[in-house]
Design an enzyme around this catalytic site. Structure first.
Site, PDB file in Angstrom:
ATOM      1  N   HIS A 254      47.280  37.068  41.255  1.00 42.27           N
ATOM      2  CA  HIS A 254      49.012  36.926  41.927  1.00 42.27           C
ATOM      3  C   HIS A 254      49.037  35.977  42.833  1.00 42.27           C
ATOM      4  CE1 HIS A 254      52.440  40.051  41.905  1.00 42.27           C
ATOM      5  NE2 HIS A 254      52.840  38.655  41.210  1.00 42.27           N
TER       6      HIS A 254
ATOM      7  N   CYS B  31      52.100  43.979  46.345  1.00 44.15           N
ATOM      8  CA  CYS B  31      51.214  43.153  45.415  1.00 44.15           C
ATOM      9  C   CYS B  31      50.446  41.626  46.112  1.00 44.15           C
ATOM     10  CB  CYS B  31      51.301  42.342  44.150  1.00 44.15           C
ATOM     11  SG  CYS B  31      52.005  44.110  43.426  1.00 44.15           S
TER      12      CYS B  31
ATOM     13  N   ASP C  85      45.680  48.618  41.286  1.00 45.85           N
ATOM     14  CA  ASP C  85      46.776  48.006  41.550  1.00 45.85           C
ATOM     15  C   ASP C  85      47.299  49.421  41.935  1.00 45.85           C
ATOM     16  OD1 ASP C  85      48.789  46.677  41.905  1.00 45.85           O
ATOM     17  OD2 ASP C  85      49.232  45.459  40.844  1.00 45.85           O
TER      18      ASP C  85
END
Length: 494
Positions: free
Chosen positions: A135, A85, A45
């Site tokens: 997410h 994200c 990430d």
């Protein structure tokens, strides 16, 4: 000499601290050859493409990824179509563009109806697993925008993944918690990257005689920048780090401190990655396993004076992408120069897996090009931000944009018109904006036409952010919708 010595020490450190894979894993000697390739997809990430040893960075320590790159396809221009994200994850899992699946803003729920990687591989008889950050469950309209981050993801929202060790979102990487298949809460002991990797190795070992598809989604090197284990922090002296030339002088001390912490996270991930690859190799299934390493977006790290993502500059949009599949792609390193976008990842993996590509997928399947040993047939890939939010909300200078990233150029326009034009070959740090420069009028028109053609193909009218928020019945989070008065006037918004 000092740099060489530090790298040597780092290499010795990893060798001494790496478990011997042969002592833990038994090679499968059944003799039965599995025709379907396995898939192991490792996602970091906020790891930008520039911070890799194999990419020419001599100060970051990534020995395991560097070794892996010597056996892999290396994508020089892997581009995060929407560099933030949740939108990246939704586009990767569905093979669709953000305005199709509707996740162009963090913490919004991916529709249950979306056809995803997990469901496609599961329907082909694969064992499926997901570990780490998800997410994509989001929150419902009217709830606190971050309310879903600490809740379990319901079984019907897991999009085809059965083995499940997941947290919706966390940026606390030490003793963090997660939920299993039964929604039971557990703790990753220590730095979560390491036990998550052990969980992945366990899943692979248990399923080594049948086809499996696994996504391992790490949290680091996403901020907070200073929470990696001490042994990795000690590998970097902030005062000795060299910065990119586009970091403003007044921010360089801060940038070096941030970069040292970021590097510590990255090297810890590299260490875990090496353990996973050695385990996979020792099980005797590496030849028929598609292994992918990438990141969902980059981090500005104070280039241009800002942190994190959403921006259209290379530090934000350009991510590492390595693909190893010895059975069909060989074991020799090869650079792929033409751009590949986020929606292209799923169809390309399906093509390499000999799985039919569903009609819902919008990205390009580049598997034939890769199997032929050629570059991919891409003239450029879209970059976009339909709605700026959070750290780049309107009041902080955020703006809607659409752009095109080719093998050489970056061209971007906002709602007012042409905004950015860079020649990334002669200006790799994007310091010289060529927009409306008479000398490059022809080039700008060519790129504008290419961008418009791709928008037309997507039926993207490039409307103001409010349009898309209303279309999907979303609410802005906190102060994201507050626009400065001059923004309203410049863009003639009501």
């Amino acid at each position: 000499m000092m740099s060489f010595f530090l790298n040597l020490l780092a290499t010795v450190f990893f060798c001494l601290n790496s478990d011997s894979p042969d002592s833990q894993y038994v090679t499968d000697s059944s003799g039965a050859e599995q025709s379907k390739p396995n898939l192991v997809f490792i996602l970091a990430d906020q790891w930008r493409a520039q911070e890799m040893g194999y990419a020419g960075n001599t100060q970051i320590k990534t020995p395991n990824l560097d070794q892996f790159a010597q056996e892999s396809l290396i994508f020089q221009n892997s581009i995060a179509t929407l560099p933030v994200c949740a939108p990246w994850r939704a586009s990767f899992l569905t093979g669709q563009y953000p305005l199709t699946h509707g996740i162009f803003y963090n913490d919004k729920p991916l529709p249950n109806e979306a056809l995803t990687l997990g469901e496609i591989y599961k329907n082909e008889g694969y064992q499926t697993g997901y570990i780490g950050k998800w997410h994509l469950n989001g929150h419902q309209r009217g709830e606190d925008p971050f309310s879903g981050r600490d809740k379990p993801v319901p079984a019907d929202r897991r999009q085809g993944f059965d083995y499940w060790k997941v947290r919706e979102v966390t940026h606390n990487y030490n003793n963090s918690f997660y939920f299993d298949e039964k929604d039971e809460k557990h703790t990753w002991q220590g730095y979560d990257v390491f036990p998550q990797t052990d969980s992945a190795i366990s899943f692979i070992s248990k399923n080594r005689t049948r086809p499996f598809a696994l996504v391992l989604s790490y949290g680091p090197p996403h901020d907070p920048y200073f929470s990696a284990p001490d042994e990795f922090k000690k590998l970097y002296n902030a005062s000795q780090l060299t910065l990119r030339p586009n970091v403003p002088e007044e921010l360089q001390d801060s940038a070096r401190r941030v970069l040292a912490g970021y590097y510590a996270h990255a090297t810890a991930v590299d260490y875990a990655f090496g353990k996973l690859i050695r385990a996979l190799d020792s099980l005797g299934i590496a030849d028929n396993t598609l292994v992918v390493f990438t990141s969902e977006h980059g981090d500005m790290l104070l280039s241009k004076g800002v942190l994190k993502k959403q921006r259209p500059w290379d530090e934000s949009i350009q991510v590492p992408l390595l693909i190893r599949y010895p059975k069909k792609l060989g074991s020799t390193s090869r650079w792929i120069k033409n751009p590949i976008g986020t929606p292209d990842l799923l169809p390309t993996l399906l093509g390499l897996s000999d799985i039919p590509i569903p009609k819902t997928i919008e990205g390009n399947d580049f598997s034939d090009d890769l199997l032929k040993g050629s570059d991919i047939s891409s003239d450029g890939t879209l970059i976009m931000l339909p709605v700026p939010f959070h750290e780049w909300q309107f009041s902080n200078g955020g703006r809607e944009y659409r752009g095109i990233r080719t093998v050489r150029y970056t061209y971007v326009r906002d709602l007012q018109g042409p905004w950015l034009l860079y020649d990334n070959q002669t200006d790799p740090y994007q310091l010289n904006n060529l927009v409306d420069n008479p000398q490059f009028k022809g080039l700008q028109l060519e790129l504008e036409n290419l961008l418009q053609a791709k928008l037309d193909e997507r039926k993207d009218q490039f409307l103001p952010a409010d349009h898309y928020m209303s279309q999907w019945n979303y609410l802005y989070d906190r102060t994201d919708s507050i626009r400065p008065q001059d923004y309203l006037m410049r863009n003639r918004l009501p």
